[in-house]
Motif scaffolding. Sequence first.
Motif, PDB file in Angstrom:
ATOM      1  N   ILE A  10       0.843  -1.210   0.000  1.00  0.00           N
ATOM      2  CA  ILE A  10       0.000   0.000   0.000  1.00  0.00           C
ATOM      3  C   ILE A  10       0.872   1.252   0.000  1.00  0.00           C
ATOM      4  CG2 ILE A  10      -1.624   1.336   1.402  1.00  0.00           C
ATOM      5  CD1 ILE A  10      -2.885  -1.285   2.266  1.00  0.00           C
ATOM      6  N   THR A  11       1.976   1.233   0.755  1.00  0.00           N
ATOM      7  CA  THR A  11       2.898   2.372   0.762  1.00  0.00           C
ATOM      8  C   THR A  11       3.453   2.626  -0.631  1.00  0.00           C
ATOM      9  OG1 THR A  11       3.530   2.031   3.072  1.00  0.00           O
ATOM     10  CG2 THR A  11       5.087   3.234   1.684  1.00  0.00           C
ATOM     11  N   LYS A  12       3.854   1.566  -1.313  1.00  0.00           N
ATOM     12  CA  LYS A  12       4.377   1.708  -2.669  1.00  0.00           C
ATOM     13  C   LYS A  12       3.305   2.243  -3.613  1.00  0.00           C
ATOM     14  CE  LYS A  12       7.449   1.221  -5.914  1.00  0.00           C
ATOM     15  NZ  LYS A  12       8.635   2.099  -5.970  1.00  0.00           N
ATOM     16  N   GLN A  13       2.080   1.734  -3.470  1.00  0.00           N
ATOM     17  CA  GLN A  13       0.976   2.214  -4.310  1.00  0.00           C
ATOM     18  C   GLN A  13       0.720   3.698  -4.080  1.00  0.00           C
ATOM     19  OE1 GLN A  13      -2.585  -0.335  -4.143  1.00  0.00           O
ATOM     20  NE2 GLN A  13      -1.248  -2.009  -3.472  1.00  0.00           N
ATOM     21  N   ASN A  14       0.779   4.116  -2.820  1.00  0.00           N
ATOM     22  CA  ASN A  14       0.545   5.532  -2.509  1.00  0.00           C
ATOM     23  C   ASN A  14       1.630   6.420  -3.120  1.00  0.00           C
ATOM     24  OD1 ASN A  14      -1.827   5.162  -1.063  1.00  0.00           O
ATOM     25  ND2 ASN A  14      -0.759   4.844   0.877  1.00  0.00           N
ATOM     26  N   GLU A  15       2.867   5.970  -3.092  1.00  0.00           N
ATOM     27  CA  GLU A  15       3.950   6.738  -3.722  1.00  0.00           C
ATOM     28  C   GLU A  15       3.716   6.876  -5.218  1.00  0.00           C
ATOM     29  OE1 GLU A  15       7.473   4.616  -2.730  1.00  0.00           O
ATOM     30  OE2 GLU A  15       7.535   5.318  -0.634  1.00  0.00           O
ATOM     31  N   LEU A  16       3.329   5.774  -5.852  1.00  0.00           N
ATOM     32  CA  LEU A  16       3.062   5.814  -7.299  1.00  0.00           C
ATOM     33  C   LEU A  16       1.849   6.686  -7.603  1.00  0.00           C
ATOM     34  CD1 LEU A  16       3.666   2.049  -8.161  1.00  0.00           C
ATOM     35  CD2 LEU A  16       5.185   3.972  -8.648  1.00  0.00           C
ATOM     36  N   ARG A  17       0.853   6.609  -6.731  1.00  0.00           N
ATOM     37  CA  ARG A  17      -0.357   7.412  -6.932  1.00  0.00           C
ATOM     38  C   ARG A  17      -0.030   8.904  -6.855  1.00  0.00           C
ATOM     39  NH1 ARG A  17      -4.656   8.840  -9.437  1.00  0.00           N
ATOM     40  NH2 ARG A  17      -6.410   9.551  -8.162  1.00  0.00           N
ATOM     41  N   GLN A  18       0.825   9.287  -5.923  1.00  0.00           N
ATOM     42  CA  GLN A  18       1.200  10.699  -5.811  1.00  0.00           C
ATOM     43  C   GLN A  18       1.960  11.171  -7.047  1.00  0.00           C
ATOM     44  OE1 GLN A  18       3.215  10.735  -1.971  1.00  0.00           O
ATOM     45  NE2 GLN A  18       1.451  11.755  -1.023  1.00  0.00           N
ATOM     46  N   GLN A  19       2.829  10.322  -7.579  1.00  0.00           N
ATOM     47  CA  GLN A  19       3.525  10.669  -8.822  1.00  0.00           C
ATOM     48  C   GLN A  19       2.539  10.818  -9.975  1.00  0.00           C
ATOM     49  OE1 GLN A  19       6.783   7.960  -9.645  1.00  0.00           O
ATOM     50  NE2 GLN A  19       7.416   7.924  -7.502  1.00  0.00           N
ATOM     51  N   GLU A  20       1.556   9.917 -10.028  1.00  0.00           N
ATOM     52  CA  GLU A  20       0.536   9.993 -11.076  1.00  0.00           C
ATOM     53  C   GLU A  20      -0.233  11.306 -10.988  1.00  0.00           C
ATOM     54  OE1 GLU A  20      -3.557   7.666 -12.469  1.00  0.00           O
ATOM     55  OE2 GLU A  20      -2.636   7.258 -10.531  1.00  0.00           O
ATOM     56  N   ILE A  21      -0.607  11.700  -9.767  1.00  0.00           N
ATOM     57  CA  ILE A  21      -1.366  12.944  -9.570  1.00  0.00           C
ATOM     58  C   ILE A  21      -0.547  14.154 -10.010  1.00  0.00           C
ATOM     59  CG2 ILE A  21      -2.327  14.467  -7.800  1.00  0.00           C
ATOM     60  CD1 ILE A  21      -3.206  11.934  -6.304  1.00  0.00           C
ATOM     61  N   GLU A  22       0.755  14.144  -9.709  1.00  0.00           N
ATOM     62  CA  GLU A  22       1.614  15.257 -10.125  1.00  0.00           C
ATOM     63  C   GLU A  22       1.663  15.363 -11.645  1.00  0.00           C
ATOM     64  OE1 GLU A  22       5.285  14.320  -8.218  1.00  0.00           O
ATOM     65  OE2 GLU A  22       4.813  15.477  -6.401  1.00  0.00           O
ATOM     66  N   PHE A  23       1.774  14.222 -12.332  1.00  0.00           N
ATOM     67  CA  PHE A  23       1.780  14.243 -13.799  1.00  0.00           C
ATOM     68  C   PHE A  23       0.429  14.701 -14.349  1.00  0.00           C
ATOM     69  CE2 PHE A  23       5.301  10.947 -13.499  1.00  0.00           C
ATOM     70  CZ  PHE A  23       6.288  11.826 -13.939  1.00  0.00           C
ATOM     71  N   GLN A  24      -0.651  14.236 -13.721  1.00  0.00           N
ATOM     72  CA  GLN A  24      -1.989  14.634 -14.160  1.00  0.00           C
ATOM     73  C   GLN A  24      -2.188  16.139 -13.999  1.00  0.00           C
ATOM     74  OE1 GLN A  24      -4.435  12.041 -11.727  1.00  0.00           O
ATOM     75  NE2 GLN A  24      -4.775  10.629 -13.416  1.00  0.00           N
ATOM     76  N   LYS A  25      -1.706  16.679 -12.881  1.00  0.00           N
ATOM     77  CA  LYS A  25      -1.839  18.125 -12.650  1.00  0.00           C
ATOM     78  C   LYS A  25      -1.032  18.903 -13.682  1.00  0.00           C
ATOM     79  CE  LYS A  25      -1.143  21.777  -9.241  1.00  0.00           C
ATOM     80  NZ  LYS A  25      -0.691  22.138  -7.881  1.00  0.00           N
ATOM     81  N   SER A  26       0.183  18.448 -13.967  1.00  0.00           N
ATOM     82  CA  SER A  26       1.021  19.122 -14.962  1.00  0.00           C
ATOM     83  C   SER A  26       0.360  19.090 -16.334  1.00  0.00           C
ATOM     84  CB  SER A  26       2.390  18.446 -15.018  1.00  0.00           C
ATOM     85  OG  SER A  26       3.209  19.048 -15.997  1.00  0.00           O
ATOM     86  N   ASN A  27      -0.219  17.940 -16.685  1.00  0.00           N
ATOM     87  CA  ASN A  27      -0.902  17.833 -17.982  1.00  0.00           C
ATOM     88  C   ASN A  27      -2.133  18.727 -18.029  1.00  0.00           C
ATOM     89  OD1 ASN A  27      -1.496  16.351 -20.613  1.00  0.00           O
ATOM     90  ND2 ASN A  27      -3.332  15.878 -19.445  1.00  0.00           N
ATOM     91  N   GLN A  28      -2.898  18.758 -16.912  1.00  0.00           N
ATOM     92  CA  GLN A  28      -4.100  19.586 -16.886  1.00  0.00           C
ATOM     93  C   GLN A  28      -3.755  21.069 -16.998  1.00  0.00           C
ATOM     94  OE1 GLN A  28      -7.093  18.427 -17.083  1.00  0.00           O
ATOM     95  NE2 GLN A  28      -8.095  20.414 -17.029  1.00  0.00           N
ATOM     96  N   LEU A  29      -2.640  21.473 -16.400  1.00  0.00           N
ATOM     97  CA  LEU A  29      -2.202  22.867 -16.531  1.00  0.00           C
ATOM     98  C   LEU A  29      -1.907  23.190 -17.994  1.00  0.00           C
ATOM     99  CD1 LEU A  29      -1.403  25.571 -15.313  1.00  0.00           C
ATOM    100  CD2 LEU A  29       0.875  24.636 -14.867  1.00  0.00           C
ATOM    101  N   ASN A  30      -1.270  22.262 -18.710  1.00  0.00           N
ATOM    102  CA  ASN A  30      -1.006  22.464 -20.140  1.00  0.00           C
ATOM    103  C   ASN A  30      -2.307  22.598 -20.915  1.00  0.00           C
ATOM    104  OD1 ASN A  30       1.756  22.291 -19.717  1.00  0.00           O
ATOM    105  ND2 ASN A  30       1.857  20.113 -20.169  1.00  0.00           N
ATOM    106  N   VAL A  31      -3.285  21.757 -20.560  1.00  0.00           N
ATOM    107  CA  VAL A  31      -4.595  21.809 -21.234  1.00  0.00           C
ATOM    108  C   VAL A  31      -5.260  23.158 -20.999  1.00  0.00           C
ATOM    109  CG1 VAL A  31      -6.932  20.845 -21.248  1.00  0.00           C
ATOM    110  CG2 VAL A  31      -4.960  19.316 -21.190  1.00  0.00           C
TER     111      VAL A  31
END
Length: 407
Positions: free
Chosen positions: A301-322
Amino acid sequence: MKKLKYILVFLFVSAFAKAQQLQSYIQEAAANNPEIQAFELRYNIAEEKVNEANWIPNTEFSAGYFVSEPETRVGAQRARISFKQMLPWFGTITAKENYASSMADAEYVEVTIAKRKLALQVAQSYYMLYSIRAKQKVLDENIQLLETYERLALTSVEVGKASAVDVLRLQIRQNELQQQKEVLEEEFVAAQISFNNLLNQEENTLLETPIMMEIPTDDLVYNMDNLVLNPELLKYDKLYESVTQSELLNLREAQPMFGFGVDYLPVTGNDNSMFSDNGKDVLMPMVTMTIPIFNNRYKSITKQNELRQQEIEFQKSNQLNVLESAFAKANSLRNQAKIAFHTQEKNLKQARDAEQILVKNYETGTIDFNDVLDIQELQLKFQMNQIASIQMYYEQQAMMNYLINQP
């Protein structure tokens, strides 16, 4: 100068009234729209989950009866009654509440996004209604103009300076404009129903649309840096925080659980026993602890949470571009609308000058009604294009307001 001052005051008052009217419709939509109400209920459910998180495991209670009573030195055991209560590690309940609260915050942002999108829909629908009514008004003016030309043509026919064909052409053109007006009325009815549905009110409710709208001389200036205030970006901040709280909860749940309890065994005394405790009931307090020795689940679960946070950061960066691309497009379309409006304004002035020349020529008996139809058609085209430019200008301005989270 005095006349110009009156015109400017009228335009200012008209623009203010339009803004107030539109804002009133947006507020009504936010209060009554069923989609917004559904989002608010989802938020209320998420809030209630904070109360749900404040719980401890169920108390365990058990009772058993010995069918074959075991004999002991102090007598026969007849039954067994047990009570046990497990407790989570210190801070686990608080961590659950914090996680539920962070999820509620994320749902609240969803409500905000839904309201912002609804406000944009209401504004764009409002400007469409204005456009239809404005085009109908222009068609009425052009129909009246053609009726004037028709009377001139009839007079010219009587004196032999025009043919009946000229009159028929003018009448055909009037029929075409009347058809366009009726088609626009059908469009208005459909657009009015859509608008009323956004406000969740009766479909045939009459709406007030502005009589006249103009593109302002000075455009509103927007700061593109304010895109970071858009709820569509803030949503990712809340999601990131919820993952952080999820990990804190995971660390608490990876800790041992402890509990306490008591066993009670009623004993029947033995008549032949000489022990002083003969027939004395048994009461046994107990302490329990669960130790997560095999804790791969919590590590995963700890590993999943780390990956999830990275995913959210990428999603936010992409949404800012949009959002940046959408803002640039809206700004460009708004500028294009203003350029087109002023171009049509110049063309319309020249077309009206040509119309005046034709009317003067009529006084000398040399009017050409083919030219009249051509000029009228050009005027109508320029007027319609102006209205379309006004609609696009305000629609794109509404889009820019949405993108930088302005009212």
